[in-house]
Design an enzyme around this catalytic site. Structure first.
Site, PDB file in Angstrom:
ATOM      1  N   ILE A 162       0.834  -1.201   0.000  1.00  0.00           N
ATOM      2  CA  ILE A 162       0.000   0.000   0.000  1.00  0.00           C
ATOM      3  C   ILE A 162       0.869   1.252   0.000  1.00  0.00           C
ATOM      4  CG2 ILE A 162      -1.808   1.278   1.191  1.00  0.00           C
ATOM      5  CD1 ILE A 162      -2.723  -1.400   0.030  1.00  0.00           C
ATOM      6  N   TYR A 163       1.824   1.309   0.906  1.00  0.00           N
ATOM      7  CA  TYR A 163       2.714   2.473   0.986  1.00  0.00           C
ATOM      8  C   TYR A 163       3.436   2.705  -0.338  1.00  0.00           C
ATOM      9  CZ  TYR A 163       6.815   5.272   2.218  1.00  0.00           C
ATOM     10  OH  TYR A 163       7.801   6.235   2.242  1.00  0.00           O
ATOM     11  N   GLY A 164       4.002   1.639  -0.907  1.00  0.00           N
ATOM     12  CA  GLY A 164       4.720   1.769  -2.169  1.00  0.00           C
ATOM     13  C   GLY A 164       3.834   2.245  -3.299  1.00  0.00           C
ATOM     14  N   THR A 211       1.315   4.322  -2.994  1.00  0.00           N
ATOM     15  CA  THR A 211       1.129   5.776  -2.850  1.00  0.00           C
ATOM     16  C   THR A 211       2.347   6.532  -3.366  1.00  0.00           C
ATOM     17  OG1 THR A 211       2.012   5.931  -0.566  1.00  0.00           O
ATOM     18  CG2 THR A 211      -0.339   5.411  -0.823  1.00  0.00           C
ATOM     19  N   LYS A 212       3.543   6.008  -3.112  1.00  0.00           N
ATOM     20  CA  LYS A 212       4.757   6.694  -3.555  1.00  0.00           C
ATOM     21  C   LYS A 212       4.947   6.556  -5.064  1.00  0.00           C
ATOM     22  CE  LYS A 212       5.983   8.325   0.396  1.00  0.00           C
ATOM     23  NZ  LYS A 212       6.026   9.789   0.641  1.00  0.00           N
TER      24      LYS A 212
END
Length: 272
Positions: free
Chosen positions: A158-160, A162-163
Protein backbone atom coordinates in the site's frame (compact mmCIF):
# COMPACT_ATOMS: atom_id res chain seq x y z
CA UNK A 1 18.53 33.94 2.16
CA UNK A 2 15.93 31.39 1.07
CA UNK A 3 12.51 30.86 2.68
CA UNK A 4 11.35 27.26 2.90
CA UNK A 5 8.17 25.55 4.07
CA UNK A 6 8.52 21.90 5.08
CA UNK A 7 5.40 19.88 5.86
CA UNK A 8 5.66 17.06 8.38
CA UNK A 9 8.77 18.59 9.92
CA UNK A 10 8.34 17.93 13.64
CA UNK A 11 10.16 14.62 13.36
CA UNK A 12 12.16 12.39 11.06
CA UNK A 13 13.66 13.57 7.80
CA UNK A 14 11.51 16.70 7.74
CA UNK A 15 12.82 17.83 11.10
CA UNK A 16 16.35 17.02 10.01
CA UNK A 17 15.96 19.12 6.88
CA UNK A 18 14.53 22.01 8.88
CA UNK A 19 17.53 21.90 11.22
CA UNK A 20 19.99 21.78 8.33
CA UNK A 21 18.42 24.64 6.36
CA UNK A 22 18.32 26.76 9.52
CA UNK A 23 21.96 25.91 10.24
CA UNK A 24 22.82 27.18 6.77
CA UNK A 25 21.17 30.50 7.62
CA UNK A 26 17.90 30.15 5.73
CA UNK A 27 14.40 30.93 6.98
CA UNK A 28 12.23 27.91 7.70
CA UNK A 29 8.55 27.31 8.39
CA UNK A 30 7.91 23.94 10.03
CA UNK A 31 4.59 22.17 10.42
CA UNK A 32 3.00 19.08 11.91
CA UNK A 33 -0.48 17.97 12.83
CA UNK A 34 -0.16 19.09 16.45
CA UNK A 35 0.67 22.64 17.52
CA UNK A 36 2.12 21.13 20.69
CA UNK A 37 4.59 19.13 18.58
CA UNK A 38 5.36 22.19 16.47
CA UNK A 39 6.08 24.29 19.56
CA UNK A 40 8.27 21.58 21.07
CA UNK A 41 10.26 21.30 17.85
CA UNK A 42 10.75 25.06 17.69
CA UNK A 43 12.19 24.98 21.20
CA UNK A 44 14.44 22.07 20.30
CA UNK A 45 15.71 23.74 17.13
CA UNK A 46 16.48 26.84 19.17
CA UNK A 47 16.32 29.55 16.49
CA UNK A 48 14.65 32.96 16.88
CA UNK A 49 11.26 33.64 15.30
CA UNK A 50 13.02 35.86 12.77
CA UNK A 51 14.43 32.67 11.25
CA UNK A 52 12.27 29.66 12.18
CA UNK A 53 8.52 29.61 12.86
CA UNK A 54 5.86 26.90 12.80
CA UNK A 55 2.16 26.21 12.49
CA UNK A 56 0.03 23.09 12.94
CA UNK A 57 -1.21 21.79 9.59
CA UNK A 58 -2.95 18.61 8.50
CA UNK A 59 -2.03 18.49 4.82
CA UNK A 60 -5.14 16.42 4.01
CA UNK A 61 -7.21 19.55 4.73
CA UNK A 62 -6.54 21.99 1.91
CA UNK A 63 -7.74 24.93 3.99
CA UNK A 64 -5.08 24.21 6.58
CA UNK A 65 -2.44 24.05 3.83
CA UNK A 66 -3.63 27.42 2.53
CA UNK A 67 -3.36 28.77 6.08
CA UNK A 68 0.22 27.47 6.25
CA UNK A 69 1.10 29.33 3.03
CA UNK A 70 -0.43 32.56 4.36
CA UNK A 71 1.36 32.08 7.69
CA UNK A 72 4.70 31.76 5.90
CA UNK A 73 4.05 34.85 3.78
CA UNK A 74 2.97 36.89 6.80
CA UNK A 75 6.25 36.10 8.55
CA UNK A 76 8.73 36.11 5.68
CA UNK A 77 7.03 37.83 2.74
CA UNK A 78 7.06 34.92 0.30
CA UNK A 79 8.00 31.26 -0.08
CA UNK A 80 10.89 30.22 -2.30
CA UNK A 81 10.91 26.46 -1.71
CA UNK A 82 8.01 24.25 -0.59
CA UNK A 83 8.83 20.68 0.46
CA UNK A 84 5.97 18.18 0.74
CA UNK A 85 7.46 15.83 3.31
CA UNK A 86 4.39 14.88 5.37
CA UNK A 87 3.73 11.18 4.91
CA UNK A 88 2.68 7.99 6.64
CA UNK A 89 4.19 4.51 6.36
CA UNK A 90 2.65 1.30 7.67
CA UNK A 91 4.76 -1.61 6.49
CA UNK A 92 4.03 -4.57 8.76
CA UNK A 93 1.10 -6.08 6.81
CA UNK A 94 0.62 -7.65 3.38
CA UNK A 95 -1.97 -5.90 1.24
CA UNK A 96 -4.93 -8.12 2.18
CA UNK A 97 -4.21 -7.82 5.90
CA UNK A 98 -3.72 -4.06 6.01
CA UNK A 99 -6.54 -2.52 8.11
CA UNK A 100 -8.96 -0.36 6.15
CA UNK A 101 -8.27 2.65 8.36
CA UNK A 102 -4.52 2.40 7.71
CA UNK A 103 -5.09 2.28 3.95
CA UNK A 104 -7.29 5.36 4.14
CA UNK A 105 -4.70 7.25 6.18
CA UNK A 106 -1.78 6.38 3.91
CA UNK A 107 -3.64 7.22 0.72
CA UNK A 108 -5.04 10.47 2.08
CA UNK A 109 -1.82 11.65 3.74
CA UNK A 110 0.68 10.58 1.10
CA UNK A 111 -1.30 11.37 -2.04
CA UNK A 112 -4.04 13.89 -1.23
CA UNK A 113 -1.84 15.74 1.26
CA UNK A 114 0.98 16.09 -1.26
CA UNK A 115 -1.43 17.16 -4.00
CA UNK A 116 -2.84 19.82 -1.68
CA UNK A 117 0.64 21.07 -0.87
CA UNK A 118 1.60 21.25 -4.55
CA UNK A 119 -1.57 23.01 -5.64
CA UNK A 120 -1.45 25.58 -2.84
CA UNK A 121 2.26 26.26 -3.25
CA UNK A 122 2.12 26.50 -7.04
CA UNK A 123 -0.86 28.85 -6.95
CA UNK A 124 0.86 31.01 -4.35
CA UNK A 125 4.09 31.09 -6.32
CA UNK A 126 2.28 32.13 -9.50
CA UNK A 127 0.57 34.96 -7.60
CA UNK A 128 3.89 36.09 -6.17
CA UNK A 129 5.45 36.11 -9.64
CA UNK A 130 2.58 38.17 -11.08
CA UNK A 131 3.07 40.70 -8.25
CA UNK A 132 6.81 40.96 -8.83
CA UNK A 133 7.67 39.44 -5.45
CA UNK A 134 9.93 36.68 -6.75
CA UNK A 135 13.63 37.31 -6.11
CA UNK A 136 14.98 33.78 -6.66
CA UNK A 137 13.93 30.50 -8.33
CA UNK A 138 10.69 28.98 -7.03
CA UNK A 139 10.78 25.28 -6.25
CA UNK A 140 8.43 22.52 -5.08
CA UNK A 141 9.80 19.16 -3.97
CA UNK A 142 7.87 15.98 -3.22
CA UNK A 143 9.30 13.32 -0.92
CA UNK A 144 9.24 9.86 -2.50
CA UNK A 145 10.13 6.53 -0.91
CA UNK A 146 10.20 2.79 -1.30
CA UNK A 147 8.14 1.67 -4.30
CA UNK A 148 8.27 4.98 -6.14
CA UNK A 149 10.43 3.46 -8.88
CA UNK A 150 8.14 0.44 -9.17
CA UNK A 151 10.20 -1.92 -7.02
CA UNK A 152 8.48 -4.27 -4.57
CA UNK A 153 9.24 -4.65 -0.87
CA UNK A 154 7.35 -7.09 1.40
CA UNK A 155 4.82 -5.31 3.61
CA UNK A 156 4.98 -2.13 1.55
CA UNK A 157 2.28 -2.85 -1.03
CA UNK A 158 0.00 0.00 0.00
CA UNK A 159 2.71 2.47 0.99
CA UNK A 160 4.72 1.77 -2.17
CA UNK A 161 1.63 2.29 -4.30
CA UNK A 162 1.13 5.78 -2.85
CA UNK A 163 4.76 6.69 -3.56
CA UNK A 164 4.56 5.28 -7.08
CA UNK A 165 1.53 7.49 -7.65
CA UNK A 166 3.46 10.51 -6.40
CA UNK A 167 6.23 9.83 -8.89
CA UNK A 168 3.74 10.06 -11.77
CA UNK A 169 2.02 13.07 -10.24
CA UNK A 170 5.32 14.93 -9.81
CA UNK A 171 6.34 14.19 -13.40
CA UNK A 172 3.00 15.53 -14.64
CA UNK A 173 3.15 18.64 -12.47
CA UNK A 174 6.69 19.46 -13.57
CA UNK A 175 5.51 19.53 -17.19
CA UNK A 176 2.42 21.60 -16.43
CA UNK A 177 4.37 24.23 -14.49
CA UNK A 178 7.41 24.42 -16.75
CA UNK A 179 6.05 27.50 -18.50
CA UNK A 180 5.56 29.22 -15.14
CA UNK A 181 9.25 28.92 -14.19
CA UNK A 182 8.37 26.82 -11.14
CA UNK A 183 10.79 23.96 -10.65
CA UNK A 184 9.16 20.72 -9.50
CA UNK A 185 11.46 18.02 -8.17
CA UNK A 186 11.57 14.73 -6.33
CA UNK A 187 13.55 13.68 -3.29
CA UNK A 188 14.28 10.06 -2.53
CA UNK A 189 16.14 10.09 0.77
CA UNK A 190 16.98 6.40 0.95
CA UNK A 191 16.45 4.15 3.94
CA UNK A 192 16.43 6.54 6.88
CA UNK A 193 16.08 5.48 10.51
CA UNK A 194 13.15 7.60 11.66
CA UNK A 195 10.63 7.36 14.47
CA UNK A 196 8.32 5.53 12.08
CA UNK A 197 10.95 2.93 11.21
CA UNK A 198 11.66 2.31 14.89
CA UNK A 199 7.94 2.00 15.62
CA UNK A 200 7.45 -0.54 12.84
CA UNK A 201 10.50 -2.52 13.97
CA UNK A 202 9.19 -2.77 17.51
CA UNK A 203 5.75 -3.84 16.29
CA UNK A 204 7.22 -6.73 14.28
CA UNK A 205 10.46 -7.45 16.13
CA UNK A 206 10.96 -10.93 14.65
CA UNK A 207 10.82 -9.62 11.10
CA UNK A 208 13.17 -6.79 12.00
CA UNK A 209 15.72 -9.19 13.45
CA UNK A 210 15.67 -11.20 10.22
CA UNK A 211 16.44 -8.04 8.28
CA UNK A 212 18.74 -6.41 10.81
CA UNK A 213 22.04 -7.11 9.04
CA UNK A 214 20.64 -5.93 5.71
CA UNK A 215 19.19 -2.81 7.36
CA UNK A 216 22.52 -1.95 8.98
CA UNK A 217 24.20 -2.01 5.59
CA UNK A 218 21.68 0.21 3.80
CA UNK A 219 20.06 2.40 6.47
CA UNK A 220 21.35 5.81 7.55
CA UNK A 221 20.68 8.20 10.39
CA UNK A 222 18.80 11.41 9.61
CA UNK A 223 21.82 13.61 10.35
CA UNK A 224 23.92 11.64 7.86
CA UNK A 225 21.64 12.34 4.93
CA UNK A 226 20.11 15.79 5.46
CA UNK A 227 23.24 17.89 4.69
CA UNK A 228 23.47 16.30 1.24
CA UNK A 229 19.73 16.61 0.53
CA UNK A 230 19.60 20.24 1.65
CA UNK A 231 22.56 21.14 -0.52
CA UNK A 232 21.03 19.45 -3.56
CA UNK A 233 17.60 21.04 -3.03
CA UNK A 234 19.15 24.50 -2.89
CA UNK A 235 21.38 23.85 -5.92
CA UNK A 236 18.85 22.14 -8.23
CA UNK A 237 18.17 24.13 -11.38
CA UNK A 238 16.29 21.71 -13.64
CA UNK A 239 12.66 20.70 -13.23
CA UNK A 240 11.50 17.09 -13.12
CA UNK A 241 14.70 15.64 -11.70
CA UNK A 242 15.15 13.34 -8.72
CA UNK A 243 17.55 13.99 -5.87
CA UNK A 244 18.64 10.60 -4.62
CA UNK A 245 20.87 9.75 -1.68
CA UNK A 246 21.00 5.97 -1.91
CA UNK A 247 21.76 5.40 -5.59
CA UNK A 248 21.87 1.89 -7.12
CA UNK A 249 25.66 2.15 -7.31
CA UNK A 250 25.93 3.14 -3.65
CA UNK A 251 23.63 0.28 -2.66
CA UNK A 252 25.74 -2.22 -4.60
CA UNK A 253 28.99 -1.00 -3.07
CA UNK A 254 27.53 -1.13 0.41
CA UNK A 255 26.24 -4.65 -0.10
CA UNK A 256 29.62 -5.83 -1.40
CA UNK A 257 31.39 -4.14 1.48
CA UNK A 258 28.98 -5.76 3.93
CA UNK A 259 30.14 -9.19 2.83
CA UNK A 260 33.79 -8.55 3.65
CA UNK A 261 33.60 -6.49 6.82
CA UNK A 262 31.25 -6.13 9.75
CA UNK A 263 28.96 -3.13 9.89
CA UNK A 264 28.43 -1.21 13.15
CA UNK A 265 24.92 -1.69 14.50
CA UNK A 266 23.00 1.52 13.85
CA UNK A 267 19.90 0.51 15.81
CA UNK A 268 21.26 0.07 19.33
CA UNK A 269 20.89 3.78 20.07
CA UNK A 270 17.13 3.37 19.59
CA UNK A 271 16.78 0.49 22.04
CA UNK A 272 16.60 -2.23 19.42
Amino acid sequence: MTTLVITGSTKGIGKGLAAEFARLGHRVVISGRSQQDVDATLVELGYPASQVVGLACDSVDKRQVEALWEFACEHFGTVDIWINNAGLARTVWPILDTPDAEIQQMVHTNIIGTMNGCRVAASGMKRAASQGLVLQPQKIFNMLGGGSDGEYFPGMGIYGTTKRALDYFTNALSKELKGDAILVGKVRPGMIITEGVIREAKVDKDNFERRRRFANVLCDHVETVTPYLAQQILAETKTGRKIRWLTPMKMTLRMLSGYVRSTPDKFTRYGL
